[in-house]
Design a protein around this motif. Structure first.
Motif, PDB file in Angstrom:
ATOM      1  N   ILE A  45      -9.399   9.990   6.822  1.00 13.87           N
ATOM      2  CA  ILE A  45      -8.510  10.951   7.503  1.00 13.87           C
ATOM      3  C   ILE A  45      -8.698  12.320   6.860  1.00 13.87           C
ATOM      4  CG2 ILE A  45      -6.114  11.532   8.035  1.00 13.87           C
ATOM      5  CD1 ILE A  45      -5.564   8.651   8.534  1.00 13.87           C
ATOM      6  N   ARG A  49       3.634  12.608   0.851  1.00 15.57           N
ATOM      7  CA  ARG A  49       2.935  13.894   0.830  1.00 15.57           C
ATOM      8  C   ARG A  49       3.768  14.895   0.058  1.00 15.57           C
ATOM      9  NH1 ARG A  49       2.362  13.687   7.251  1.00 15.57           N
ATOM     10  NH2 ARG A  49       1.541  15.791   7.125  1.00 15.57           N
ATOM     11  N   TRP A  97      -0.886  12.289  -0.422  1.00 16.87           N
ATOM     12  CA  TRP A  97      -1.642  13.479  -0.008  1.00 16.87           C
ATOM     13  C   TRP A  97      -0.973  14.752  -0.509  1.00 16.87           C
ATOM     14  CZ3 TRP A  97      -6.038  15.225   0.742  1.00 16.87           C
ATOM     15  CH2 TRP A  97      -6.325  16.358   1.521  1.00 16.87           C
ATOM     16  N   MET A 149      -7.958   6.914   2.551  1.00 17.40           N
ATOM     17  CA  MET A 149      -7.111   6.510   3.679  1.00 17.40           C
ATOM     18  C   MET A 149      -7.953   6.694   4.945  1.00 17.40           C
ATOM     19  SD  MET A 149      -3.637   8.392   4.880  1.00 17.40           S
ATOM     20  CE  MET A 149      -2.396   7.566   5.863  1.00 17.40           C
ATOM     21  N   ARG A 209      -9.291  13.666   1.757  1.00 17.95           N
ATOM     22  CA  ARG A 209      -8.373  12.801   2.539  1.00 17.95           C
ATOM     23  C   ARG A 209      -7.336  12.217   1.598  1.00 17.95           C
ATOM     24  NH1 ARG A 209      -9.649  10.084  -1.380  1.00 17.95           N
ATOM     25  NH2 ARG A 209     -11.441   8.763  -1.514  1.00 17.95           N
ATOM     26  N   PRO A 210      -6.211  11.708   2.124  1.00 23.69           N
ATOM     27  CA  PRO A 210      -5.248  11.050   1.249  1.00 23.69           C
ATOM     28  C   PRO A 210      -5.896   9.854   0.545  1.00 23.69           C
ATOM     29  CG  PRO A 210      -4.300  11.434   3.428  1.00 23.69           C
ATOM     30  CD  PRO A 210      -5.768  11.717   3.532  1.00 23.69           C
ATOM     31  N   PHE A 211      -5.310   9.461  -0.572  1.00 22.14           N
ATOM     32  CA  PHE A 211      -5.814   8.246  -1.228  1.00 22.14           C
ATOM     33  C   PHE A 211      -4.821   7.109  -1.069  1.00 22.14           C
ATOM     34  CE2 PHE A 211      -3.694  10.385  -4.889  1.00 22.14           C
ATOM     35  CZ  PHE A 211      -2.899   9.354  -5.366  1.00 22.14           C
ATOM     36  N   VAL A 212      -5.307   5.902  -1.316  1.00 25.10           N
ATOM     37  CA  VAL A 212      -4.461   4.719  -1.175  1.00 25.10           C
ATOM     38  C   VAL A 212      -4.495   3.921  -2.473  1.00 25.10           C
ATOM     39  CG1 VAL A 212      -6.334   3.330  -0.144  1.00 25.10           C
ATOM     40  CG2 VAL A 212      -3.944   2.686   0.264  1.00 25.10           C
ATOM     41  N   VAL A 213      -3.324   3.385  -2.842  1.00 25.27           N
ATOM     42  CA  VAL A 213      -3.254   2.457  -3.974  1.00 25.27           C
ATOM     43  C   VAL A 213      -2.381   1.267  -3.568  1.00 25.27           C
ATOM     44  CG1 VAL A 213      -3.614   4.120  -5.837  1.00 25.27           C
ATOM     45  CG2 VAL A 213      -1.299   3.761  -4.955  1.00 25.27           C
ATOM     46  N   ALA A 214      -2.548   0.152  -4.280  1.00 27.55           N
ATOM     47  CA  ALA A 214      -1.694  -1.025  -4.071  1.00 27.55           C
ATOM     48  C   ALA A 214      -0.848  -1.222  -5.326  1.00 27.55           C
ATOM     49  CB  ALA A 214      -2.547  -2.258  -3.798  1.00 27.55           C
ATOM     50  N   TYR A 259       0.085   5.523   0.372  1.00 25.44           N
ATOM     51  CA  TYR A 259      -0.879   6.623   0.523  1.00 25.44           C
ATOM     52  C   TYR A 259      -0.268   7.891  -0.049  1.00 25.44           C
ATOM     53  CZ  TYR A 259      -2.628   3.527   4.239  1.00 25.44           C
ATOM     54  OH  TYR A 259      -3.101   2.461   4.956  1.00 25.44           O
ATOM     55  N   LEU A 275      -8.406  -3.678  -2.048  1.00 26.65           N
ATOM     56  CA  LEU A 275      -7.078  -3.856  -2.645  1.00 26.65           C
ATOM     57  C   LEU A 275      -6.489  -5.240  -2.345  1.00 26.65           C
ATOM     58  CD1 LEU A 275      -5.754  -0.258  -1.932  1.00 26.65           C
ATOM     59  CD2 LEU A 275      -6.413  -1.204  -4.159  1.00 26.65           C
ATOM     60  N   LEU A 292       0.837  -1.198   0.000  1.00 27.05           N
ATOM     61  CA  LEU A 292       0.000   0.000   0.000  1.00 27.05           C
ATOM     62  C   LEU A 292       0.873   1.251   0.000  1.00 27.05           C
ATOM     63  CD1 LEU A 292      -2.812  -0.803   2.613  1.00 27.05           C
ATOM     64  CD2 LEU A 292      -2.901  -1.053   0.123  1.00 27.05           C
ATOM     65  N   HIS A 309      -1.849   4.527  10.814  1.00 24.31           N
ATOM     66  CA  HIS A 309      -2.134   5.962  10.680  1.00 24.31           C
ATOM     67  C   HIS A 309      -3.433   6.316  11.407  1.00 24.31           C
ATOM     68  CE1 HIS A 309       1.019   6.078   7.592  1.00 24.31           C
ATOM     69  NE2 HIS A 309       0.504   4.934   7.174  1.00 24.31           N
ATOM     70  N   THR A 366      -4.367  12.476 -10.751  1.00 25.23           N
ATOM     71  CA  THR A 366      -5.813  12.699 -10.591  1.00 25.23           C
ATOM     72  C   THR A 366      -6.072  14.010  -9.838  1.00 25.23           C
ATOM     73  OG1 THR A 366      -5.888  11.415  -8.539  1.00 25.23           O
ATOM     74  CG2 THR A 366      -6.403  10.248 -10.576  1.00 25.23           C
ATOM     75  N   LYS A 407       3.336   0.009   9.643  1.00 24.36           N
ATOM     76  CA  LYS A 407       2.886   1.390   9.871  1.00 24.36           C
ATOM     77  C   LYS A 407       1.377   1.449  10.108  1.00 24.36           C
ATOM     78  CE  LYS A 407       6.324   4.415   8.343  1.00 24.36           C
ATOM     79  NZ  LYS A 407       7.068   4.591   7.101  1.00 24.36           N
ATOM     80  N   HIS A 429       5.698  -0.485   2.666  1.00 24.96           N
ATOM     81  CA  HIS A 429       4.268  -0.782   2.834  1.00 24.96           C
ATOM     82  C   HIS A 429       3.615   0.232   3.770  1.00 24.96           C
ATOM     83  CE1 HIS A 429       0.595  -3.029   3.118  1.00 24.96           C
ATOM     84  NE2 HIS A 429       0.797  -3.487   4.342  1.00 24.96           N
ATOM     85  N   LYS A 430       2.526   0.843   3.295  1.00 25.64           N
ATOM     86  CA  LYS A 430       1.726   1.801   4.065  1.00 25.64           C
ATOM     87  C   LYS A 430       2.450   3.121   4.337  1.00 25.64           C
ATOM     88  CE  LYS A 430      -1.222  -0.094   7.130  1.00 25.64           C
ATOM     89  NZ  LYS A 430      -1.611  -0.896   8.318  1.00 25.64           N
ATOM     90  N   ASP A 431       3.445   3.417   3.535  1.00 27.18           N
ATOM     91  CA  ASP A 431       4.091   4.733   3.665  1.00 27.18           C
ATOM     92  C   ASP A 431       3.173   5.806   3.095  1.00 27.18           C
ATOM     93  OD1 ASP A 431       6.264   3.706   4.897  1.00 27.18           O
ATOM     94  OD2 ASP A 431       7.699   4.146   3.295  1.00 27.18           O
ATOM     95  N   LEU A 432       3.289   6.993   3.677  1.00 26.77           N
ATOM     96  CA  LEU A 432       2.474   8.133   3.247  1.00 26.77           C
ATOM     97  C   LEU A 432       3.360   9.131   2.509  1.00 26.77           C
ATOM     98  CD1 LEU A 432       0.000  10.075   3.305  1.00 26.77           C
ATOM     99  CD2 LEU A 432       0.771  10.776   5.600  1.00 26.77           C
ATOM    100  N   THR A 456     -10.546   8.207  -6.369  1.00 24.88           N
ATOM    101  CA  THR A 456      -9.551   7.452  -5.603  1.00 24.88           C
ATOM    102  C   THR A 456     -10.178   6.820  -4.364  1.00 24.88           C
ATOM    103  OG1 THR A 456      -8.933   9.385  -4.284  1.00 24.88           O
ATOM    104  CG2 THR A 456      -7.725   9.031  -6.348  1.00 24.88           C
ATOM    105  N   ALA A 457      -9.437   5.873  -3.777  1.00 25.00           N
ATOM    106  CA  ALA A 457      -9.906   5.172  -2.569  1.00 25.00           C
ATOM    107  C   ALA A 457      -9.333   5.849  -1.328  1.00 25.00           C
ATOM    108  CB  ALA A 457      -9.467   3.712  -2.626  1.00 25.00           C
TER     109      ALA A 457
END
Lengths: 118, 514, 90
Positions: B407, A104, A29, B398, A38-43, A27, B459, A25, B431, A60, B429, A99-102, B395-396
Motif C-alpha cells: 500500500i 497512524r 503508518w 502492508m 508503505r505501512p508495516f505490519v507486526v503480530a 499495522y 507472521l 496483526l 485494507h 524504526t 478488517k 486484529h488488523k487495525d491500522l 519492517t514487513a
C-alpha cells in the motif's frame, strides 16, 4: 454480491485471527513520511503494552531526519480514521486496538524531506 | 498423415475448412453437459458461429510461421552467446532489469498457457477454441524461451536461479501471481476479458513494446529477440481479446453490464501490475528510450481512447479507473522504485540511486512531480548511502487485499498522502490501496478474503524452510525468511559494491584488452 | 478527430519493404523509427496490399508472413489473400 460459481463458494479468510496463534496483526503508518513506502505490519499478543509496540517497532522510523524533531505531546494518533490517545502502559486490547487495525500518527509541522511528504 | 490442402483455396475458404469444419454438435451427451462453464457467468450466446478469427489463421499455417519464428530466435540467441553478448550491454546495472523481468514473467506465461488451455476446452465455437489453442501454445513458447534466456544470464550473474521457487512465496511477486490466479479461477468469459482484452489489448503494448525496444537500445540482443518474438504473437492475442468483447456485446444486450464490470476490474488490476514495469523503464534501463509517462500517453491514453470510442457503439464506457491512471502516471514509477530501494535484503536483484544525469532526465520527463516530491528524497538516500548509512527498512509490508501491491500509492487528491481504504467484512478488517480495488473486493468478497499476503504468511509461521520447528517457543517468524525464499545473499543489497558490478567490470576489461 | 490505426514491426529487410508498401498505399502514414522497431500510424484505416508488398520485396508474398515480423497492432483487423487492414469505425 457473491461469486458466480458452479458450486457453493464459501471459504474462510486466510488471515483470520485464529491463524496467528494467540497474536493479532497491527499495522502502523507515519503520515507524510512516505520514504518508508508503505505501512508495516507486526503480530503481537493483545496483552502487549502499547509501549512495546512503540519502542520495538515504531521506533524504526528513527532513520528519518524528522524523528528527533517530533514533539510527542502534539502527535495525533489515529486508529483507522478515529483519533485516539494511546495509553503507553496499557495493552493493545485496553487501547481498543483489534486484529488488523491500522495505527497512524501525524506529526504537525513535519512534512518529510524538504516538505515533500517523504 | 499429411493433410493436403488445395492451394487454390482462398484464405476464407481455407479457414472455414480447417477450423469451422473441425467442430461438431455432440450427440452422446447434450452440448450443455459437455460445455458446462459457458453459462454460469451470465453471458448469453445465441450463435457461436458468429465468432471468426479475423487473421483467419489455420493450424497448419500457425505451425509453419511459429517454427520460422523459433528458428530466427534461437539463431540470434546462439550468436549472442557465442559473442559474449552479455558484456555488450550498456552497464552492469542493466542486468538487474532482466533479473526482475525474467524472474517474474515466465511463471505468469505458464499461468496464461494453463488459462487458455482451459478456456479453449470450454468455449463452444470452433473459432475461439482454435484461437485459444494457438494462444496456449504461444504462452508455453514464451515461458520456454524466457527460461532459456534466464539460463544464459544465470551462468554469469547472481539471483536468477530460484525464480520458480520464489514465484509463489516472495512478497513482490505476489501481485503478479494474484493477477493470474484471479483470472484463471474466473469463468472462461471473464478470463478472456482479463487476459485477452484488458491485459493483451489495453496494456501489453506498454509492457512489451517500449520496454523491449529499450532492451535493444541497451545492447541486449537476447532479451530483445525473446521479447519481440513473444510480441509477434501478441497481435493475434490482442485480436482474440477484442473479438471476444465484440462477440459478447453483439450476442445479447444483457451482456453489457457484466462485460463493463470486467473491463473496469481488469483494466485496473493490469494498471497496478504495470507500475513495476514502468519503474523498469524509468529507473533500471541505463539508456532510456521513453518515460513510462510517455508510453502511457501513447499506448494507453491515445490508443485506449481510440479503442473505447470505437466500443462506445455497443454502450461500453471508458474504464472507471481511466482518470486515476492519468493522474498516477506522474507518480507510480517513483513510488515503486522507492519501495524496492528501501528493501535491499529482500530482492534477488540490486537497487541504486540514479546518477545525476539520470535524475536530470527524470526531472525533465516528469516536470510536474519529480523535483517537487521525489528528487529530494532520492538525493537524501544517496547522501546517506555515501556516508555509510544505506537505507534499509527491515519492517514487513502492508498489502492491498485485492491487487496485493504494497500500500504505497498516493491519494489522487494529495500526492503527499498515502491512500489507504479500509472496511470490515464479516467481522474482519480488510485494507485496500484504492477505491477501485475496494470495489473489486465488494463485488466478490469471498474470493479476495483468501488472498495470499506474504507478510501475513510469515507472521502465521508458514514461511520456514524444512526442518525448522515453527511451534518452538523461541521461533521467530521472520528469522528464516531469506532461507525460505532461497535468496542468494550475493544477489541482494545495493548495486554499488556488488559481486555483479565487480565481475562485469573485470570481464569487460578482459574482453577489451590483451 | 479520427483515431490512428497502427502497426509495428521488428526492423529487418522484409519489414523495410512492407513499410515502404504501407507508405505508398496509405497517404498520411506516419513512420516512427524506434530502437529495433518501426511503427506506422495512419488516421482511420491502415491497409497493406499484397501486390504492393510483392512489388517492393521482389518475390511473391503471403500476407500471413506478416506474423513473423509483427510487434503490435491497433484497430479492427480484416485479412484476406490480397489485403490486410486495420481500422477504427468511429
Amino acid at each position: 454480491m457473491t461469486v458466480a460459481a458452479l458450486a457453493p463458494y464459501e471459504f474462510a479468510s486466510r488471515d483470520r485471527l485464529e491463524n496467528f496463534h494467540g497474536k493479532q496483526l497491527v499495522y502502523v503508518w507515519w503520515e507524510k513520511h512516505r520514504m518508508f513506502s508503505r505501512p508495516f505490519v507486526v503480530a503481537l499478543t493483545p496483552a502487549t503494552p502499547f509501549r512495546r509496540l512503540f519502542e520495538d517497532y515504531i521506533s524504526t522510523y528513527a532513520w528519518h531526519p524528522d524523528w528527533p524533531h517530533i514533539v510527542w505531546d502534539q502527535v495525533i494518533w489515529q486508529n483507522g480514521d478515529e483519533v485516539f490517545t494511546p495509553d503507553f502502559d496499557a495493552s493493545l486490547a485496553q487501547n481498543g486496538i483489534g486484529h488488523k487495525d491500522l495505527i497512524r500518527f501525524s506529526t504537525p509541522g513535519l512534512d518529510g524531506i524538504a516538505g515533500t511528504g517523504y | 498423415m499429411d493433410m493436403k490442402v488445395d492451394k487454390k483455396l482462398g484464405l476464407k475458404e481455407r479457414y472455414a475448412l480447417m477450423t469451422r469444419d473441425l467442430a461438431w454438435e455432440t450427440t452422446y451427451q447434450p452440448m450443455d453437459k459437455v460445455f458446462p462453464q459457458v453459462t454460469y457467468e451470465g453471458i448469453k450466446i445465441h450463435d457461436w458461429n458468429a465468432w471468426e478469427d479475423p487473421f483467419r489463421l489455420t493450424m497448419d499455417a500457425y505451425w509453419k510461421y511459429q517454427a520460422e519464428k523459433e528458428r530466427k530466435l534461437y539463431a540470434i540467441l546462439d550468436a549472442f552467446n557465442q559473442n559474449n553478448g552479455h558484456l555488450s550491454v550498456t552497464d552492469a546495472r542493466y542486468i538487474n532489469v532482466l533479473k526482475l523481468f525474467l524472474g517474474s514473467t515466465p511463471p505468469l506465461e505458464l499461468m496464461a498457457a494453463r488459462g487458455f488451455t482451459n478456456v479453449g476446452r470450454h468455449m463452444v465455437g470452433a473459432g475461439p477454441r482454435v484461437a485459444c489453442l494457438m494462444q496456449a501454445v504461444d504462452e508455453y513458447r514464451h515461458f520456454q524461451t524466457q527460461v532459456h534466456s534466464i539460463s544464459n544470464y544465470n551462468k554469469y550473474y547472481n539471483g536468477m536461479n530460484e525464480f520458480a521457487h520464489q514465484q509463489s512465496r516472495m512478497w513482490y511477486l505476489s501481485d503478479g501471481k494474484s493477477f493470474f490466479d484471479d483470472a484463471i479461477t474466473a469463468g472462461p468469459f471473464e478470463f478472456m476479458v482479463a487476459i485477452g482484452f484488458a491485459f493483451e489489448y489495453v496494456l501489453t503494448n506498454i509492457l512489451f513494446v517500449p520496454f523491449i525496444s529499450g532492451a535493444a537500445y541497451n545492447g541486449d540482443m537476447a532479451a530483445m529477440t525473446v521479447g519481440f518474438s513473444a510480441q509477434s504473437d501478441e497481435a493475434r492475442h490482442m485480436t482474440l481479446g477484442l473479438e471476444c468483447i465484440k462477440f459478447m456485446l453483439e450476442q445479447d444486450p444483457d451482456n453489457l453490464p457484466i462485460v463493463q464490470r470486467w473491463i473496469d476490474k481488469w483494466t485496473w488490476r493490469g494498471t497496478r501490475k504495470l507500475a513495476s514495469v514502468g519503474m523498469m523503464m524509468d529507473y533500471m534501463l541505463p539508456k532510456r528510450i521513453m518515460s513510462f509517462k510517455e508510453a502511457w500517453e501513447m499506448y494507453f491514453e491515445q490508443n485506449g481512447a481510440a479503442l473505447f470510442n470505437d466500443l462506445a457503439r455497443y454502450g461500453v464506457k471508458v474504464p472507471k479507473c481511466f482518470v486515476q491512471t492519468v493522474a498516477e502516471k506522474e507518480h507510480v514509477t517513483h513510488q515503486s522504485w522507492i519501495g524496492f530501494y528501501m528493501k535491499p535484503d529482500s530482492t534477488p536483484f540490486h537497487t541504486w540511486i540514479p546518477e545525476k544525469d539520470e535524475l536530470d532526465w527524470l526531472s525533465e520527463k516528469y516536470p510536474n512531480t519529480f523535483d517537487k516530491y521525489y528528487r529530494p528524497v532520492l538525493e537524501h538516500f544517496d547522501a546517506q548511502e555515501k556516508s555509510g548509512n544505506r537505507f534499509n527498512n527491515k519492517t514487513a509490508p502492508m498489502n492491498c487485499q485485492v491487487c496485493i501491491s504494497t500500500i504505497k500509492f498516493n491519494d489522487p487528491d494529495d500526492p503527499m498522502k498515502t491512500l489507504i481504504r479500509s472496511k470490515t467484512y464479516k467481522g474482519e478488517k480488510f485494507h485496500f490501496c484504492s477505491l477501485h480495488c475496494e470495489e473489486i473486493f465488494d463485488a466478490e468478497p469471498e474470493k479476495y478474503i483468501q488472498a495470499y499476503i506474504s507478510s501475513h504468511q510469515v507472521l502465521q509461521g508458514n514461511c520456514a524452510p524444512e526442518g525448522v520447528d515453527t511451534t518452538a517457543p523461541d521461533f521467530e517468524p521472520g528469522a528464516h525468511i531469506a532461507a525460505y525464499w532461497r535468496l542468494d545473499k550475493a544477489a541482494t543489497g545495493d548495486f554499488n559494491g556488488s559481486e555483479d558490478q565487480a565481475n562485469f567490470a573485470a570481464w569487460r576489461r578482459q574482453a577489451t584488452s590483451n | 478527430m479520427t483515431a490512428n490505426a497502427f502497426i509495428a514491426f521488428q526492423k529487418n529487410e522484409e519489414s523495410r519493404a512492407i513499410v515502404e508498401a504501407i507508405v505508398e498505399d496509405n497517404p498520411g502514414a506516419i513512420v516512427v523509427e524506434q530502437p529495433a522497431m518501426v511503427k506506422v500510424d495512419v488516421p482511420g484505416r491502415l491497409v497493406i496490399r499484397r501486390a504492393t508488398v510483392e512489388d517492393k520485396i521482389g518475390r511473391s508474398f503471403d500476407l500471413q508472413e506478416l506474423q513473423i515480423h509483427l510487434i503490435t497492432i491497433s484497430g479492427h483487423l480484416d485479412e484476406t489473400d490480397d489485403e490486410f487492414s486495420l481500422s477504427w469505425l468511429s
